[in-house]
Design a protein around this motif. Sequence first.
Motif, PDB file in Angstrom:
ATOM      1  N   GLN A  23       0.825  -1.206   0.000  1.00  0.00           N
ATOM      2  CA  GLN A  23       0.000   0.000   0.000  1.00  0.00           C
ATOM      3  C   GLN A  23       0.862   1.262   0.000  1.00  0.00           C
ATOM      4  OE1 GLN A  23      -2.296  -1.007   3.482  1.00  0.00           O
ATOM      5  NE2 GLN A  23      -4.048  -1.680   2.254  1.00  0.00           N
ATOM      6  N   ALA A  24       1.956   1.238   0.741  1.00  0.00           N
ATOM      7  CA  ALA A  24       2.855   2.396   0.782  1.00  0.00           C
ATOM      8  C   ALA A  24       3.495   2.626  -0.589  1.00  0.00           C
ATOM      9  CB  ALA A  24       3.937   2.188   1.842  1.00  0.00           C
ATOM     10  N   THR A  70       7.162  11.569  -1.340  1.00  0.00           N
ATOM     11  CA  THR A  70       6.629  10.535  -0.462  1.00  0.00           C
ATOM     12  C   THR A  70       7.665  10.197   0.604  1.00  0.00           C
ATOM     13  OG1 THR A  70       5.425   9.605  -2.345  1.00  0.00           O
ATOM     14  CG2 THR A  70       5.608   8.238  -0.391  1.00  0.00           C
ATOM     15  N   ARG A  72       4.086   3.191   6.748  1.00  0.00           N
ATOM     16  CA  ARG A  72       3.067   4.144   6.330  1.00  0.00           C
ATOM     17  C   ARG A  72       3.726   5.151   5.396  1.00  0.00           C
ATOM     18  NH1 ARG A  72       1.165   7.164  11.093  1.00  0.00           N
ATOM     19  NH2 ARG A  72       0.344   5.131  11.613  1.00  0.00           N
ATOM     20  N   GLN A 117       2.205   1.750  -3.435  1.00  0.00           N
ATOM     21  CA  GLN A 117       1.141   2.234  -4.325  1.00  0.00           C
ATOM     22  C   GLN A 117       0.941   3.736  -4.134  1.00  0.00           C
ATOM     23  OE1 GLN A 117      -2.698   0.474  -3.611  1.00  0.00           O
ATOM     24  NE2 GLN A 117      -3.611   1.437  -5.397  1.00  0.00           N
ATOM     25  N   THR A 118       0.997   4.198  -2.895  1.00  0.00           N
ATOM     26  CA  THR A 118       0.887   5.631  -2.620  1.00  0.00           C
ATOM     27  C   THR A 118       2.024   6.387  -3.294  1.00  0.00           C
ATOM     28  OG1 THR A 118      -0.218   5.207  -0.519  1.00  0.00           O
ATOM     29  CG2 THR A 118       0.844   7.356  -0.778  1.00  0.00           C
ATOM     30  N   ARG A 119       3.233   5.837  -3.206  1.00  0.00           N
ATOM     31  CA  ARG A 119       4.395   6.480  -3.842  1.00  0.00           C
ATOM     32  C   ARG A 119       4.233   6.518  -5.357  1.00  0.00           C
ATOM     33  NH1 ARG A 119      10.733   4.620  -3.478  1.00  0.00           N
ATOM     34  NH2 ARG A 119      11.587   6.529  -4.326  1.00  0.00           N
ATOM     35  N   THR A 164       1.468   6.552  -7.056  1.00  0.00           N
ATOM     36  CA  THR A 164       0.420   7.525  -7.373  1.00  0.00           C
ATOM     37  C   THR A 164       0.968   8.946  -7.328  1.00  0.00           C
ATOM     38  OG1 THR A 164      -1.280   6.046  -6.492  1.00  0.00           O
ATOM     39  CG2 THR A 164      -1.861   8.374  -6.671  1.00  0.00           C
ATOM     40  N   ALA A 165       1.774   9.257  -6.321  1.00  0.00           N
ATOM     41  CA  ALA A 165       2.377  10.592  -6.222  1.00  0.00           C
ATOM     42  C   ALA A 165       3.323  10.836  -7.396  1.00  0.00           C
ATOM     43  CB  ALA A 165       3.127  10.744  -4.902  1.00  0.00           C
ATOM     44  N   SER A 210       3.407   8.895   3.512  1.00  0.00           N
ATOM     45  CA  SER A 210       2.709  10.180   3.503  1.00  0.00           C
ATOM     46  C   SER A 210       3.271  11.012   2.361  1.00  0.00           C
ATOM     47  CB  SER A 210       2.855  10.900   4.840  1.00  0.00           C
ATOM     48  OG  SER A 210       4.207  11.107   5.139  1.00  0.00           O
ATOM     49  N   VAL A 211       2.394  11.771   1.742  1.00  0.00           N
ATOM     50  CA  VAL A 211       2.750  12.564   0.568  1.00  0.00           C
ATOM     51  C   VAL A 211       2.553  14.037   0.890  1.00  0.00           C
ATOM     52  CG1 VAL A 211       2.194  13.008  -1.856  1.00  0.00           C
ATOM     53  CG2 VAL A 211       2.046  10.692  -0.961  1.00  0.00           C
ATOM     54  N   SER A 258       9.688   2.165  -6.619  1.00  0.00           N
ATOM     55  CA  SER A 258       8.368   1.790  -6.132  1.00  0.00           C
ATOM     56  C   SER A 258       7.971   0.412  -6.648  1.00  0.00           C
ATOM     57  CB  SER A 258       7.347   2.848  -6.567  1.00  0.00           C
ATOM     58  OG  SER A 258       6.067   2.502  -6.128  1.00  0.00           O
TER      59      SER A 258
END
Length: 108
Positions: A15-16, A41, A52, A18-20, A22-23, A54-55, A81
């Motif tokens: 999930q982390a 990120t 976790r 995936q967040t990276r 996306t950013a 954070s962006v 990523s």
Amino acid sequence: MSLSAVMGISLSGMQAQQTRATATANNVANAMTPGYDRLETTFSSEATGGVRASVSPTGDKTFDEMSNVDLAQEAVALAESEIGFKANASVWETGADMWDVLMSIKRD
């Protein structure tokens, strides 16, 4: 550490990443947007294990006629990523295989 905890930690890693990703995609999409401040990120560990993401904007100087996005840097971030996601997915798959073995032992 339990098998389900290991799988939970690997899930948080996926999930982390995936967040990276996306950013990073957002940065690439806005690379030609004047005044755009690229997103960065950061990862932090959780008390229960896992990670976790954070962006937030970098806060670096932007210009009226261009953004502060470096496409080469974004390509590297996307590759990192992908590697991180694959590593966590491998842990998840190994945990699922181990879970299957444990369930077959229990049935026998």
